[in-house]
Design an enzyme around this catalytic site. Structure first.
Site, PDB file in Angstrom:
ATOM      1  N   MET A  30       0.968  -1.370   0.023  1.00 48.47           N
ATOM      2  CA  MET A  30      -0.108   0.087  -0.023  1.00 48.47           C
ATOM      3  C   MET A  30       0.843   1.298   0.071  1.00 48.47           C
ATOM      4  O   MET A  30       0.355   2.333   0.431  1.00 48.47           O
ATOM      5  CB  MET A  30      -0.900  -0.071   1.298  1.00 48.47           C
ATOM      6  CG  MET A  30      -1.832  -1.189   1.177  1.00 48.47           C
ATOM      7  SD  MET A  30      -3.148  -0.985   2.197  1.00 48.47           S
ATOM      8  CE  MET A  30      -2.637  -0.705   3.773  1.00 48.47           C
ATOM      9  N   GLY A  31       2.058   1.088  -0.385  1.00 48.02           N
ATOM     10  CA  GLY A  31       3.026   2.207  -0.446  1.00 48.02           C
ATOM     11  C   GLY A  31       3.644   2.593   0.802  1.00 48.02           C
ATOM     12  O   GLY A  31       3.428   1.705   1.755  1.00 48.02           O
ATOM     13  N   HIS A  37       9.620  -4.020   3.258  1.00 42.72           N
ATOM     14  CA  HIS A  37       9.111  -4.029   1.700  1.00 42.72           C
ATOM     15  C   HIS A  37      10.137  -4.045   0.730  1.00 42.72           C
ATOM     16  O   HIS A  37      10.221  -4.886  -0.042  1.00 42.72           O
ATOM     17  CB  HIS A  37       8.174  -2.593   1.142  1.00 42.72           C
ATOM     18  CG  HIS A  37       6.986  -2.206   1.997  1.00 42.72           C
ATOM     19  ND1 HIS A  37       6.724  -1.232   2.566  1.00 42.72           N
ATOM     20  CD2 HIS A  37       5.861  -3.038   1.792  1.00 42.72           C
ATOM     21  CE1 HIS A  37       5.501  -1.127   3.153  1.00 42.72           C
ATOM     22  NE2 HIS A  37       4.988  -2.171   2.810  1.00 42.72           N
ATOM     23  N   LYS A 149       5.294 -10.060   9.070  1.00 42.40           N
ATOM     24  CA  LYS A 149       4.872  -9.203  10.118  1.00 42.40           C
ATOM     25  C   LYS A 149       3.396  -9.425   9.952  1.00 42.40           C
ATOM     26  O   LYS A 149       2.797  -9.364  11.132  1.00 42.40           O
ATOM     27  CB  LYS A 149       5.282  -7.743  10.009  1.00 42.40           C
ATOM     28  CG  LYS A 149       4.722  -6.848  11.209  1.00 42.40           C
ATOM     29  CD  LYS A 149       4.921  -5.447  10.802  1.00 42.40           C
ATOM     30  CE  LYS A 149       4.207  -4.745  10.006  1.00 42.40           C
ATOM     31  NZ  LYS A 149       2.796  -4.471  10.770  1.00 42.40           N
ATOM     32  N   ASP A 150       2.746  -9.358   8.946  1.00 40.29           N
ATOM     33  CA  ASP A 150       1.247  -9.737   8.770  1.00 40.29           C
ATOM     34  C   ASP A 150       1.129 -11.104   8.589  1.00 40.29           C
ATOM     35  O   ASP A 150       0.754 -11.651   7.691  1.00 40.29           O
ATOM     36  CB  ASP A 150       0.844  -8.927   7.697  1.00 40.29           C
ATOM     37  CG  ASP A 150       0.925  -7.286   7.820  1.00 40.29           C
ATOM     38  OD1 ASP A 150       0.593  -6.684   8.812  1.00 40.29           O
ATOM     39  OD2 ASP A 150       1.767  -7.129   7.006  1.00 40.29           O
ATOM     40  N   GLN A 153      -2.469 -12.390   7.692  1.00 39.68           N
ATOM     41  CA  GLN A 153      -2.633 -12.047   6.212  1.00 39.68           C
ATOM     42  C   GLN A 153      -1.979 -13.015   5.157  1.00 39.68           C
ATOM     43  O   GLN A 153      -2.704 -13.462   4.486  1.00 39.68           O
ATOM     44  CB  GLN A 153      -2.185 -10.656   5.844  1.00 39.68           C
ATOM     45  CG  GLN A 153      -2.003 -10.309   4.627  1.00 39.68           C
ATOM     46  CD  GLN A 153      -1.521  -8.824   4.403  1.00 39.68           C
ATOM     47  OE1 GLN A 153      -2.436  -7.987   4.394  1.00 39.68           O
ATOM     48  NE2 GLN A 153      -0.398  -8.455   3.783  1.00 39.68           N
ATOM     49  N   MET A 184       9.374  -3.167  11.534  1.00 39.42           N
ATOM     50  CA  MET A 184       9.042  -1.991  10.604  1.00 39.42           C
ATOM     51  C   MET A 184       7.510  -2.018  10.135  1.00 39.42           C
ATOM     52  O   MET A 184       6.911  -3.113   9.606  1.00 39.42           O
ATOM     53  CB  MET A 184       9.806  -2.316   9.343  1.00 39.42           C
ATOM     54  CG  MET A 184      11.377  -2.110   9.575  1.00 39.42           C
ATOM     55  SD  MET A 184      12.109  -0.742   9.067  1.00 39.42           S
ATOM     56  CE  MET A 184      13.830  -0.751   9.710  1.00 39.42           C
ATOM     57  N   SER A 185       7.063  -0.925   9.920  1.00 36.60           N
ATOM     58  CA  SER A 185       5.488  -0.839   9.352  1.00 36.60           C
ATOM     59  C   SER A 185       5.406   0.730   9.141  1.00 36.60           C
ATOM     60  O   SER A 185       5.823   1.681   9.659  1.00 36.60           O
ATOM     61  CB  SER A 185       4.738  -1.095  10.465  1.00 36.60           C
ATOM     62  OG  SER A 185       3.474  -0.670  10.400  1.00 36.60           O
TER      63      SER A 185
HETATM   64  O1  PAF Z   1       0.057  -5.664   3.589  1.00 37.45           O
HETATM   65  C1  PAF Z   1      -0.450  -4.939   2.759  1.00 37.45           C
HETATM   66  O2  PAF Z   1       0.234  -3.873   2.722  1.00 37.45           O
HETATM   67  C2  PAF Z   1      -1.979  -4.930   2.152  1.00 37.45           C
HETATM   68  O3  PAF Z   1      -2.701  -5.825   3.089  1.00 37.45           O
HETATM   69  C3  PAF Z   1      -1.837  -5.592   0.744  1.00 37.45           C
HETATM   70  C4  PAF Z   1      -1.470  -7.244   0.845  1.00 37.45           C
HETATM   71  C5  PAF Z   1      -1.139  -4.982  -0.107  1.00 37.45           C
HETATM   72  C6  PAF Z   1      -3.262  -5.669   0.266  1.00 37.45           C
HETATM   73  O4  PAF Z   1      -3.706  -4.441   0.292  1.00 37.45           O
END
Ligand code: PAF
Length: 281
Positions: A30-31, A37, A149-150, A153, A184-185
């Protein structure tokens, strides 16, 4: 590096890459890119011929009272970082193109999406799986990269890909931490300096639990009680949960037999932070 804004155009490029036999890696984001990342992009560049980084602040994964509007956005800076990590494309669609009028479909992974963060953020994971399914269809990656970290998800996306026979490999990369251990987030940017300092306690609590398990403590009630006591010392605004769960089902575990996931969500000020560790005996 090319920035592509239209899903149709991205799909056409992906088709061409497939025809040429290129291996494509996708890093969905999500930038507000940080070192976490970048570690995903780096790995994707090592393992693929072409790397697509998607940057899309996905409105359908935010609740009505959540931080969709204030979520940090900085395409210029993100593009620079992507270029430095040798990404080939940034896919940067608008919400209007991702969810045009008439859009009705939702992808939902039952049960796994309702616990831990899902219990506090109803609809969140349905929003995530829906957009990730769309991204997979548009980019057709061979491999997609997510951060540990997620953890919830990542597990849900792995389940979705398996259940729906999606021809994509899901790679989950280790958590990247600041010097004091804070994961990191993009949301760390919301913390003021006092909150930022206090937030380091999350890693301390997770680390203590990891060491306790190594030293033979297997009782999850005791482990979570101790983690809570450690965190409370730094006066968080609220603890949503501190839970030890099965690595695959996310069901609560009473005793650690082999390994389990200790996951937490804690608020400092108006910022909700999540973190986790794998506990191994
Ligand atoms: O982890 C994220 O940044 C978001 O949940 C993702 C996987 C890009 C989906 O929008």
């Amino acid at each position: 590096m090319r920035i592509i804004r239209s899903p149709k155009q991205m799909f056409e490029v992906s088709q061409k890459l497939k025809k040429r036999g290129c291996r494509t890696g996708l890093v969905p984001t999500m930038g507000a890119l940080h070192k976490g990342h970048l570690s995903l992009i780096r790995r994707a560049a090592q393992e693929n011929d072409k790397v697509v980084v998607s940057i899309f602040v996905n409105p359908i994964q935010f609740g009505p009272k959540e931080d969709f509007r204030r979520y940090p956005r900085n395409l210029k800076k993100d593009a620079l970082l992507c270029r430095n990590e040798n990404a080939d494309f940034i896919f940067y669609p608008s919400a209007a193109l991702m969810y045009p009028p008439g859009f009705r479909t939702q992808v939902s992974v039952r049960e796994l999406s309702d616990v831990l963060c899902g219990a506090y953020r109803p609809g969140h994971f349905q929003g995530v799986t829906t957009v990730v399914a769309k991204l997979f269809n548009i980019v057709m990656p061979d491999t997609a990269y997510f951060g540990q970290k997620d953890a919830q998800q990542a597990l849900i996306i792995q389940r979705m890909a398996k259940d729906l026979d999606m021809p994509v490999k899901i790679r989950v990369m280790p958590i990247i931490r600041e010097k004091d251990g804070l994961a990191m987030s993009s949301r760390n940017a919301y913390l003021d300096s006092a909150q930022r300092e206090k937030a380091a306690v999350l890693y301390q609590a997770l680390n203590k639990a990891r060491e306790s398990v190594k030293s033979g403590i297997a009782d999850c009630a005791l482990l979570t009680k101790r983690a809570r006591a450690t965190i409370i010392k730094n006066k968080p605004r609220k603890i949503d949960y501190i839970s030890i769960v099965d690595m695959e089902t996310l069901e609560p575990v009473k005793k650690i037999k082999d390994k389990a996931l200790l996951a937490l969500a804690v608020w400092f000020g108006n910022t909700r932070l999540i973190d986790n560790v794998i506990l191994k005996r």
